[in-house]
Structures are given as C-alpha cells and as structure tokens.
Design an enzyme around this catalytic site. Structure first.
Site, short mmCIF file in Angstrom:
data_model
loop_
_atom_site.label_atom_id
_atom_site.label_comp_id
_atom_site.label_asym_id
_atom_site.label_seq_id
_atom_site.Cartn_x
_atom_site.Cartn_y
_atom_site.Cartn_z
N GLY A 103 32.64 -24.81 4.54
CA GLY A 103 32.14 -26.12 4.09
C GLY A 103 30.63 -26.22 4.03
O GLY A 103 30.10 -27.34 4.01
N ARG A 137 25.78 -11.15 9.78
CA ARG A 137 25.17 -11.90 8.69
C ARG A 137 24.44 -10.92 7.75
O ARG A 137 23.84 -9.95 8.22
CB ARG A 137 24.17 -12.89 9.30
CG ARG A 137 23.47 -13.80 8.31
CD ARG A 137 24.40 -14.76 7.70
NE ARG A 137 23.71 -15.91 7.12
CZ ARG A 137 24.29 -16.76 6.29
NH1 ARG A 137 25.56 -16.61 5.94
NH2 ARG A 137 23.63 -17.79 5.82
N THR A 183 33.70 -20.50 2.06
CA THR A 183 33.66 -19.66 3.24
C THR A 183 35.08 -19.68 3.79
O THR A 183 35.91 -20.43 3.29
CB THR A 183 32.65 -20.29 4.22
OG1 THR A 183 31.38 -20.16 3.62
CG2 THR A 183 32.64 -19.68 5.60
O1 DON Z 1 26.32 -19.51 6.03
C1 DON Z 1 26.45 -20.63 5.58
O2 DON Z 1 26.20 -21.64 6.20
C2 DON Z 1 26.97 -20.79 4.15
N1 DON Z 1 26.71 -19.60 3.41
C3 DON Z 1 28.42 -21.12 4.22
C4 DON Z 1 29.03 -21.33 2.86
C5 DON Z 1 30.27 -22.14 2.89
O3 DON Z 1 30.73 -22.56 3.91
C6 DON Z 1 30.90 -22.44 1.59
N2 DON Z 1 32.18 -23.09 1.81
N3 DON Z 1 32.74 -23.97 1.47
#
Ligand code: DON
Length: 555
Positions: free
Chosen positions: A457, A91, A365
């Site tokens: 998501g 991360r 993502t």
């Molecule tokens: O880490 C996370 O929870 C978010 N940055 C994820 C972003 C995400 O899933 C966007 N997608 N559709």
C-alpha cells in the site's frame, strides 16, 4: 480443456481465498493460494517457517508477478522459538552510476516517469540475496528444495486470476513497450484470459539455475550478465559490478511497547517500524477504547498522530548506512508525549503548521506471514514498487525489474508515486538504499507470540498496520474483524484524510469536516495478511485480507 480446468481452479481459489484458515502445525497467509500451499508443503517436508517463507517468496515471483519478485527487494522479520527477533534487509540499492539529479532535466525539473518506467527506474535487486541470508542463518532444508516449487509452477504454468488478468489488461500498452515483457505476459500479443494457463519458461530456467548453482548465480554468473546487458542496452545503468557487490544485511529490529504489547518491526532503510512506533506511542496518550471504534474523536487523534509521524518521516528517514537516523529519539516516550500534547481536540492542525520535530543536537507490494509449530514466526514484505515494477523484463532471464528508484526523494519536496516527499536523508547516492514504508511486524505479550502482520500500500502501509493493531489492542477485535475493518490514512502532505468508501459514517465525516478535516475516498487501502495465535486452543489462525486475492493455507 486446460482452460476450463483453469477457470474452475480460479473460481475455487477465489472462494477459498476469502476465508481464514486454522491449523496447529503451520500456517501461511500470502497474496496467492498457490504460494500459500507451497509454504505449507515445505513445512510438511520438515522445513521450518523460514524455509517456508523463502519458498513462498520464490513462488510469488511466479504466481503473483505484480509484486512477488526476484527483480525487487524487501524486508523479513524473524522470531525464533527462543524469542529472539532479527531482521533481514534486502532492499534494492542505487547503482554505482546513480547520482542525485539523475531524474531531473537541465532546468532541474523532474522528467516525467523516468524513475518509474523502463530500464533506468530499477535499483539493484535484493530479494535473492535476502532469502539466501535467511537461509544460511536459519534454514533446515536445502536451498534447491526451496526454489523447485517455483520452478515447477513457472514451467507448468498456472491459471491467471481475475486480479492478474485485470492488471495486465490495464497495463497492456505500457508493458508492451519492452519486447521481453510483452512476450512473457501477453502470449500471442493478447491479454491472457481468466483461467488461462500462463507459462513462464524463461523465468523457470533462471530460477532453476539459481536453484542448482546457488544464490550467487543471480549476482555473478549468467543471470547477472544478462540482467546487466539487457538493462544497459535499454539505456539503464545497472552493471555487473553493481550486482556482484550487492549485499543483504541483517539488522536489529525496531522494538517498542504499546499498552503492554511488545512490537518488533523493520528498522531503516524502512520508515515502517519507526513511524509505526511514533504513531502508536502518540495515540497511547489517549483512551481510544473509551472514545469508541471509528468515533470522530478516535479518528481525529489517529489522524493527527499520523500527520506528525509522516512529517518526521520526510525529514529524518533514509538509509542508515548513509544518513544518521535518530531511531531512539523518534520512538521515544518523550517525543510521543510532546506530539500528543500538541494535538488540538477542537480543530484540525493544518499540515503547513506541522513541521518535523526538532531533534536535540544534531502501488504493488505484497506481504506474507508464516508460522510453524516450533514457534518460528516470519513476517515478509516484498515489492517491485509499482504494480509490475518498471514493466521491464531483463532480456532472456524472465525477471521483471523493480522501479524502486522512485522511492528516493528525486528532488527535495517533490512527491513520489505515493505522494510522499523527502529531503537530504533520502536523496539519491550511489549504492544507497531508498527509503521504504514496508512494515513487516511481529507482536508479543509477556514473551508469547500474538500476531504476525504486514501489508502492501505504499505510504498507507504504516497506517494500515497501525490501525489493525489498534483494532486488536484498543478495540479488542478478533483478527478477522481487525483486518476487515475499514481503514483511513493521513500522511502529512497532501493535507487530506483518505478513507475507504462506504466504511465510515457520514455523520462522523461531517463532524470532522466541521473541525477542518478534508476527505477523499478510496476503494480499498492495503492487503493485510496476518496470523494470530490462539493460545487457549493451541492453534494458529491465518487471516487473509479480502480486499484483493489473498489466501491462507493451514496444516
Ligand atoms: O518500499 C515502499 O515503501 C514502496 N516501494 C512500497 C510499494 C507498495 O506498497 C505498492 N503497493 N501497493
């Protein structure tokens, strides 16, 4: 000519992308057919599923730029052929100069888009370090071999898909604000057509340097210098010091059982595993299969479990290196029983009436799943956060940077881009990791591997994974049916159930409305890329979600 070939490749790709694939040696399911093929080729060269996953990760940085990345971060869950499960946390981290109120104006009000766009929106990227960590521990092939397919794709170019074309078109104004981004994604100042070959030379050069000189090149050498220089020139704060001191971490997975299955998922700083555990352990108190798939009662129970898990998420979850997250308590049988007992089957519990539990004492993502015949299983979710991240390409590196700083709680109670709120646990601090919802997951039963799955998501990631698992376990669906099935989502606040349009019976919705539930409609929730093991026939089934452009490749 090149363009015509490209168009056929895309049409072929799209047709192919829609189907599941079966193999007995190895299988990869990712957001791009080109990347899935890279993974299978790596296994055919003698690599294991971890090698393949690393190569797929780098390939996605080229062929799936909305979320594939080296300028972002993510999480990897690995199960070895011996049945040991571990995870890698790569991360992003807040830069050393970050501070709690950095996105607020002098009146304490959040400044619009500051945590989302441009040079100040990025955390220090973790993907290269994360893949290096996994490589060091588990790989059989050379590091360079895993990057070269991505270098070649970037240098030769690849046909732009419908999904990428429309994404770039929609964001043209915003992404053109940064010269390097405009030059990279809008050759000659225009949106590349479907099937047109997109060549990414700067990114090819950067990937080749990292391939030849090793992963530290990204964090300590020419690439690091150019990232820091370009970001600071544009008003950002990531420094060479931040890059040099970035470290990926190996962590214990979150592990819990659900109706006899063992579920392994990501621990904090992702909220994924913990919230998945809390939702499933709460609904375990109800006979969902007797109620029936998508019955009003089953939807109600799941919604109430989700509501409570997200209230706890907002309060308890953050980077465990900075904040004591009571993981065992949050996935305990006792808490699940308490949460289940508080569900009123006659009516909706308003979210204002649900606060976090009292702890005794104290939108892009991408997910890919990989499996090989030796039994190495890998589940990876990685992201730039928003589609194309911050829209900022770091100078001459060709690296699109993340806008992950928005995943911090930039002000207590103020929603992030997914409407999720947070508090002290997820406040900005230098070098801290922002909370995530990413939920790369591996499921076993009696020590046999069953499924590998995960999804993008934002806030809906956890509930999508939870619902696919309920479809498989409670409703006895095949993996194809479980991934196809319409999804719904509740995240405590706002107090509304999001449902996929046309996926639910109006009668069921009306029954739930009468009990006090509010609904909103979405075109699609998630993009679950999953693998099942068919033990009877000794083969693997790779199932891509049909909601975007995902594709499986099998051998
Ligand atoms: O880490 C996370 O929870 C978010 N940055 C994820 C972003 C995400 O899933 C966007 N997608 N559709």
């Amino acid at each position: 000519m090149k363009k015509i070939i490209g168009i056929w490749l895309v049409i072929g790709g799209l047709l192919f992308a829609q189907t599941f694939q079966v193999g007995s040696h190895g299988v990869v399911v990712s957001a791009s057919k080109l990347a899935s093929d890279v993974g299978v080729e790596i296994m055919q060269k003698g690599g294991n599923a971890v090698d393949a996953a690393i190569a797929v990760g780098f390939a996605l940085a080229v062929v799936y730029p909305p979320a594939g990345n080296i300028g972002g971060g993510g999480f990897m869950v690995v199960r070895t052929p011996d049945g040991d499960v571990t995870t890698f946390d790569f991360r992003e981290k807040a830069p050393r100069k970050a501070h709690r109120d950095m996105y607020l104006d002098k009146n304490g009000k959040p400044i619009e888009n500051l945590s989302l766009r441009g040079a100040l929106a990025s955390g220090v990227p973790g993907s290269v370090a994360g893949y290096a960590c996994a490589h060091e521990k588990f790989s059989t092939l050379d590091w360079r071999d895993l990057l070269m397919p991505a270098v070649e794709l970037a240098r030769a170019g690849y046909p732009v898909s419908y999904f990428i074309h429309t994404g770039l078109k929609y964001r043209q104004d915003r992404m053109s604000e940064c010269d390097a981004t405009r030059n990279m994604f809008y050759p000659n100042g225009r949106v590349p057509e479907i099937g047109e070959i997109l060549v990414l030379t700067d990114l090819a050069n950067t990937l080749e340097r990292i391939a030849n000189k090793g992963w530290r090149e990204f964090y300590q050498s020419k690439t690091a210098k150019e990232i820091a220089r370009s970001i600071q020139a544009a008003g950002g704060i990531i420094s060479e010091w931040d890059l040099k001191h970035y470290e990926a971490v190996e962590r214990e997975p979150v592990h819990f059982t659900y109706r006899g299955y063992d579920i392994f998922s990501m621990a904090p700083p992702s909220s994924g595993g913990v919230c998945l555990g809390q939702i499933l352990k709460t609904v375990e108190h109800f006979p969902l299969s007797q109620y029936g798939f998508q019955s009003a009662l089953a939807m109600q129970i799941v919604t109430e479990a989700e509501r409570r898990a997200y209230a706890n998420r907002a309060h308890f979850l953050g980077d465990p290196d900075f904040y004591d997250v009571p993981v065992d308590y949050l996935i305990s049988e006792a808490l699940a029983a308490e949460l289940a007992a508080a569900i009123d089957l006659e009516k909706a519990t308003p979210s204002q009436a649900v606060s976090h539990s009292l702890y005794p004492e104290s939108k892009e993502t991408t997910h890919f799943s990989v499996l090989d015949k030796e039994g190495w299983a890998v589940s990876v979710t990685t992201t730039l956060n928003g589609s194309y991240g911050s829209g900022f390409v770091a100078g001459k590196t060709g690296i699109l940077m993340n806008n992950e700083m928005d995943d911090f709680s930039i002000k207590p109670g103020y929603p992030n881009m997914f409407g999720l709120i947070g508090a002290a646990a997820n406040a900005i601090q230098p070098k801290k990791r922002m909370l995530s919802s990413m939920t790369p997951t591996i499921v076993t039963k009696s020590d046999s591997l069953m499924w590998i799955l995960g999804t993008p998501g934002g806030g809906t990631i956890i509930t999508s994974v939870a619902q696919v698992l309920m479809n498989l376990i409670d409703f006895d669906m095949t993996l194809v049916q479980a991934v196809d099935a319409p999804r719904f989502h509740h995240q405590w606040l706002p107090d509304v159930v999001s449902v996929e349009k046309y996926g639910f019976s109006p009668d069921v919705i009306r029954m739930l409305e009468q009990k006090g539930y509010c609904f909103e409609y979405q075109t699609a929730i998630g993009d679950v890329n999953a693998i099942a093991v068919d033990w009877e026939n000794d083969r693997f089934i790779g199932v891509p979600d049909r909601r975007r452009q995902s594709a499986a490749s099998a051998w």
